[in-house]
Motif scaffolding. Structure first.
Motif, PDB file in Angstrom:
ATOM      1  N   SER A 131       0.823  -1.211   0.000  1.00 33.67           N
ATOM      2  CA  SER A 131       0.000   0.000   0.000  1.00 33.67           C
ATOM      3  C   SER A 131       0.862   1.268   0.000  1.00 33.67           C
ATOM      4  O   SER A 131       0.510   2.243  -0.689  1.00 33.67           O
ATOM      5  N   PRO A 132       1.998   1.314   0.746  1.00 32.79           N
ATOM      6  CA  PRO A 132       2.839   2.517   0.616  1.00 32.79           C
ATOM      7  C   PRO A 132       3.345   2.731  -0.812  1.00 32.79           C
ATOM      8  O   PRO A 132       3.415   3.869  -1.291  1.00 32.79           O
ATOM      9  N   THR A 133       3.680   1.635  -1.509  1.00 32.39           N
ATOM     10  CA  THR A 133       4.139   1.739  -2.901  1.00 32.39           C
ATOM     11  C   THR A 133       3.026   2.271  -3.799  1.00 32.39           C
ATOM     12  O   THR A 133       3.243   3.120  -4.667  1.00 32.39           O
ATOM     13  N   ILE A 134       1.804   1.763  -3.569  1.00 33.81           N
ATOM     14  CA  ILE A 134       0.650   2.208  -4.364  1.00 33.81           C
ATOM     15  C   ILE A 134       0.408   3.692  -4.145  1.00 33.81           C
ATOM     16  O   ILE A 134       0.214   4.464  -5.102  1.00 33.81           O
ATOM     17  N   PHE A 135       0.423   4.122  -2.888  1.00 37.71           N
ATOM     18  CA  PHE A 135       0.135   5.520  -2.582  1.00 37.71           C
ATOM     19  C   PHE A 135       1.264   6.436  -3.054  1.00 37.71           C
ATOM     20  O   PHE A 135       1.021   7.579  -3.444  1.00 37.71           O
ATOM     21  N   ARG A 136       2.498   5.929  -3.027  1.00 43.08           N
ATOM     22  CA  ARG A 136       3.605   6.731  -3.562  1.00 43.08           C
ATOM     23  C   ARG A 136       3.428   6.907  -5.072  1.00 43.08           C
ATOM     24  O   ARG A 136       3.676   7.986  -5.619  1.00 43.08           O
ATOM     25  N   ASP A 137       2.974   5.828  -5.743  1.00 43.13           N
ATOM     26  CA  ASP A 137       2.737   5.921  -7.181  1.00 43.13           C
ATOM     27  C   ASP A 137       1.598   6.890  -7.485  1.00 43.13           C
ATOM     28  O   ASP A 137       1.573   7.519  -8.540  1.00 43.13           O
ATOM     29  N   ALA A 138       0.663   7.006  -6.522  1.00 43.23           N
ATOM     30  CA  ALA A 138      -0.464   7.927  -6.719  1.00 43.23           C
ATOM     31  C   ALA A 138      -0.064   9.370  -6.464  1.00 43.23           C
ATOM     32  O   ALA A 138      -0.809  10.289  -6.833  1.00 43.23           O
ATOM     33  N   GLY A 139       1.098   9.585  -5.808  1.00 46.36           N
ATOM     34  CA  GLY A 139       1.568  10.951  -5.628  1.00 46.36           C
ATOM     35  C   GLY A 139       1.862  11.364  -4.201  1.00 46.36           C
ATOM     36  O   GLY A 139       2.299  12.497  -3.965  1.00 46.36           O
ATOM     37  N   ILE A 140       1.633  10.478  -3.202  1.00 46.53           N
ATOM     38  CA  ILE A 140       1.965  10.805  -1.814  1.00 46.53           C
ATOM     39  C   ILE A 140       3.462  10.598  -1.624  1.00 46.53           C
ATOM     40  O   ILE A 140       3.997   9.537  -1.950  1.00 46.53           O
ATOM     41  N   LYS A 141       4.148  11.605  -1.064  1.00 44.64           N
ATOM     42  CA  LYS A 141       5.610  11.568  -1.029  1.00 44.64           C
ATOM     43  C   LYS A 141       6.216  11.234   0.328  1.00 44.64           C
ATOM     44  O   LYS A 141       7.090  10.378   0.432  1.00 44.64           O
ATOM     45  N   SER A 142       5.793  11.872   1.408  1.00 43.21           N
ATOM     46  CA  SER A 142       6.472  11.713   2.693  1.00 43.21           C
ATOM     47  C   SER A 142       6.145  10.375   3.350  1.00 43.21           C
ATOM     48  O   SER A 142       5.045   9.834   3.180  1.00 43.21           O
ATOM     49  N   ASP A 143       7.124   9.841   4.121  1.00 38.18           N
ATOM     50  CA  ASP A 143       6.924   8.557   4.804  1.00 38.18           C
ATOM     51  C   ASP A 143       5.763   8.622   5.785  1.00 38.18           C
ATOM     52  O   ASP A 143       4.988   7.675   5.896  1.00 38.18           O
ATOM     53  N   SER A 144       5.649   9.725   6.522  1.00 40.33           N
ATOM     54  CA  SER A 144       4.581   9.826   7.521  1.00 40.33           C
ATOM     55  C   SER A 144       3.213   9.816   6.869  1.00 40.33           C
ATOM     56  O   SER A 144       2.273   9.184   7.368  1.00 40.33           O
ATOM     57  N   GLN A 145       3.065  10.502   5.724  1.00 42.81           N
ATOM     58  CA  GLN A 145       1.781  10.510   5.009  1.00 42.81           C
ATOM     59  C   GLN A 145       1.473   9.134   4.428  1.00 42.81           C
ATOM     60  O   GLN A 145       0.327   8.686   4.443  1.00 42.81           O
ATOM     61  N   LEU A 146       2.522   8.467   3.927  1.00 40.71           N
ATOM     62  CA  LEU A 146       2.330   7.118   3.387  1.00 40.71           C
ATOM     63  C   LEU A 146       1.840   6.167   4.479  1.00 40.71           C
ATOM     64  O   LEU A 146       0.881   5.407   4.272  1.00 40.71           O
ATOM     65  N   LEU A 147       2.468   6.205   5.631  1.00 39.78           N
ATOM     66  CA  LEU A 147       2.098   5.303   6.721  1.00 39.78           C
ATOM     67  C   LEU A 147       0.742   5.674   7.308  1.00 39.78           C
ATOM     68  O   LEU A 147      -0.015   4.793   7.732  1.00 39.78           O
ATOM     69  N   ALA A 148       0.418   6.967   7.341  1.00 39.79           N
ATOM     70  CA  ALA A 148      -0.898   7.389   7.823  1.00 39.79           C
ATOM     71  C   ALA A 148      -1.999   6.873   6.893  1.00 39.79           C
ATOM     72  O   ALA A 148      -3.055   6.396   7.356  1.00 39.79           O
ATOM     73  N   ALA A 149      -1.783   6.953   5.578  1.00 38.00           N
ATOM     74  CA  ALA A 149      -2.759   6.433   4.624  1.00 38.00           C
ATOM     75  C   ALA A 149      -2.892   4.917   4.770  1.00 38.00           C
ATOM     76  O   ALA A 149      -3.992   4.357   4.638  1.00 38.00           O
ATOM     77  N   THR A 150      -1.779   4.268   5.072  1.00 40.46           N
ATOM     78  CA  THR A 150      -1.793   2.823   5.267  1.00 40.46           C
ATOM     79  C   THR A 150      -2.581   2.440   6.519  1.00 40.46           C
ATOM     80  O   THR A 150      -3.292   1.435   6.531  1.00 40.46           O
ATOM     81  N   VAL A 151      -2.467   3.231   7.576  1.00 41.53           N
ATOM     82  CA  VAL A 151      -3.258   2.993   8.789  1.00 41.53           C
ATOM     83  C   VAL A 151      -4.749   3.080   8.464  1.00 41.53           C
ATOM     84  O   VAL A 151      -5.560   2.296   8.973  1.00 41.53           O
ATOM     85  N   ALA A 152      -5.126   4.015   7.596  1.00 41.63           N
ATOM     86  CA  ALA A 152      -6.528   4.140   7.184  1.00 41.63           C
ATOM     87  C   ALA A 152      -7.010   2.864   6.497  1.00 41.63           C
ATOM     88  O   ALA A 152      -8.148   2.417   6.706  1.00 41.63           O
ATOM     89  N   VAL A 153      -6.130   2.263   5.687  1.00 38.37           N
ATOM     90  CA  VAL A 153      -6.473   1.002   5.026  1.00 38.37           C
ATOM     91  C   VAL A 153      -6.694  -0.098   6.060  1.00 38.37           C
ATOM     92  O   VAL A 153      -7.673  -0.846   6.011  1.00 38.37           O
TER      93      VAL A 153
END
Length: 536
Positions: free
Chosen positions: A332-354
């Motif tokens: 999911s972090p790879t998917i969200f990075r491909d979608a345009g989310i850049k920072s590690d904290s934002q990636l992990l926060a989006a992953t927590v939502a999943v």
């Protein structure tokens, strides 16, 4: 009125005499309301109250057993969730290549199949209960090795041990729970391992987020070490839960089985009925003896009935994974990075939502699975996943070609991933394990369920180990388009090969597979026992 021996009526059916002069048939695990209605017809108001209290006590006891037996599933879920974030920091600390990342993530699924294969034989030899304990011990050793790994090689050794432990746990928990649960609540109780997998995934995501601020040499080790904690509670659980009564009967320890049934059944009459059914299913009434070799011979050269069961069981296990759920979770972090989310904290926060979404919707499934039924939820799940996977593929394609704004594209991508895991959790996620734990005959249940878990783990490993490579070849969007096509095929599979098993005893389900037309249609309702008797 003459009382008929339950064994002369077929599996799980008996004639109850003396209920208001009416000769009614009922399943051995009839719902509480139905039982109370029959007692009231005979004028036993006090008896109904006593029966209701006994039923409540037995259900609470089974509930506790299901919770304890499912603790191993937290280990699998935590590993899946925590590794999605750990891999970012392991790569930086140990300087591993992309191929090594794929191997590290995906090898768990392939190795766990060894545990699942051995788990069936172990469960028949040691018992369901102690196989649960063995799974926890092996995983705990593997997690400890990973925590202190100084190199990629040592990390892989720990990963192999953890995978074997997970393989044991992932196949035995649903089997154990199915064998101690009443039919009316078996779907909900057997879904508990999936709840705990989702809880583990969520805890893994939270651990990623909580410890990401530590140094890159320490943070991923702390994340992995936390995974040891759930297995400690399993040691205490082993002293609280009983052995499966069906396994005890297979070992000809009938009196011990009777004692367990007294704890998990509503009354002594039900104990007699259930014990008679189990003895018949185990072949003890015909003095049959099944060893490991004869079980595998029966599985490898199945009868038409067992062949239909294997198609259903293996098929639903494979479709659960080849539709890409592990890609959505692990990467999911790879998917969200491909979608345009850049920072590690934002990636992990989006992953927590999943992870949070996945956990919430498994609770929805628990409420509905024994009310709505297995098959309707499977339709909702597979159709919803198909739509979300296609939506994710479309949103990533639009972002790649700048046909949609970055904010809108990211929003659609996050919504699609959350929707995919939500539909997975409300249907095929838990129901896969419910169905494969309840469709097989007692004599081959542990081994066949283990074989199904192997199919699940192989499919999971193929997805996890190939996702990055395929994504580089055809893009992340193209990969998820393939998943959407496979998900569409799963809808067809459910329609053709998965029957409805809601409310049926384990012994009744075997009868359901006896007719090919009824199996493929999946619409035969054995819950109406009078109709069943007419069919016989």
């Amino acid at each position: 009125m003459e009382t008929v021996d339950p064994r002369t009526m077929g599996n799980g059916v008996s004639r109850i005499a003396g209920l208001g002069g009416k000769g009614k048939y009922r399943r051995m695990d009839a719902p509480i309301a139905e039982e109370e209605e029959e007692i009231d017809e005979g004028g036993g108001g006090a008896g109904a109250m006593a029966k209701g209290m006994r039923t409540s006590e037995s259900r609470r006891y089974v509930f506790a057993c299901a919770v304890f037996a499912s603790l191993n599933s937290v280990l699998l879920g935590y590993d899946v969730g925590v590794m999605s974030g750990c891999i970012l920091f392991i790569q930086r600390d140990l300087h591993i290549t992309e191929v090594q990342q794929e191997v590290l993530v995906g090898i768990l699924s392939f190795i766990s199949l060894l545990g699942s294969l051995a788990g069936g034989r172990t469960a028949d030899a040691l018992g369901r209960k102690w196989t649960i304990g063995l799974a926890a011990i092996v995983f705990q050793i593997g997690a400890a090795v990973m925590t202190f790994a100084p190199s990629f090689l040592v990390l892989m050794i720990g990963r192999l041990l953890a995978g074997i432990g997970i393989g044991f746990g992932v196949m035995i928990a649903p089997v154990y729970i199915a064998e101690i649960s009443p039919a009316v609540a078996r779907g909900s109780f057997t879904s508990f391992p999936e709840i705990f997998i989702n809880l583990g995934i969520l805890l893994g995501y939270v651990s990623n987020y909580a410890f990401s601020g530590l140094s890159e040499h320490i943070n991923w080790r702390v994340m992995l070490a936390v995974g040891i904690v759930p297995s400690v509670f399993i040691a205490f659980a082993l002293f609280a839960i009983p052995e499966s009564p069906r396994w005890l009967v297979m070992q000809k320890r009938v009196e011990e089985a009777r004692e367990v049934l007294l704890k998990i059944s509503d009354n002594e009459e039900e104990v007699k009925l259930r014990l008679a059914e189990i003895e018949e299913a185990a072949g003890l009434t015909n003095a049959e003896k099944y060893d490991g070799k004869s079980v595998w011979k029966e599985i490898l050269r199945p009868s038409p009935v067992l062949g239909r069961m294997l198609i259903t069981g293996l098929g639903i296990q494979c479709f659960q994974q080849i539709t890409g759920i592990d890609a959505s979770v692990y990467y999911s972090p790879t998917i969200f990075r491909d979608a345009g989310i850049k920072s590690d904290s934002q990636l992990l926060a989006a992953t927590v939502a999943v992870g949070f979404t996945k956990t919430v919707f498994i609770l929805v499934a628990i409420v509905l699975i024994d009310r709505v039924g297995r098959k309707p939820l499977l339709y909702i799940s597979t159709v919803g996943m198909t739509i979300c996977l296609f939506g994710l593929s479309l949103s990533l394609t639009l972002l790649e070609h700048e046909l949609v704004s970055r904010g809108v594209g990211i929003g659609i991508a996050v919504l699609a991933v959350c929707g995919n895991v939500a539909f997975f959790s409300v249907g095929i996620g838990p129901i896969c394990w419910v169905v494969t734990s309840e469709i097989y005959p007692l004599k081959v249940r542990a081994q066949a369920a283990g074989l199904g878990a192997v199919g699940n783990r192989v499919s999971s490993g193929l997805v996890a180990m190939s996702f990055l490579s395929i994504s580089h070849a055809i893009s992340v969007a193209g990969t998820f388009f393939i998943f959407s096509v496979l998900s569409a095929l799963s809808v067809i599979f459910v329609y053709m090969f998965v029957p409805e098993t809601k409310g049926k005893s384990l012994e009744e389900i075997e009868m359901l597979f006896g007719n090919e037309r009824e199996w493929q249609g999946g619409e035969l309702e054995l819950g109406d026992v009078e109709h069943l008797v007419q069919k016989e």
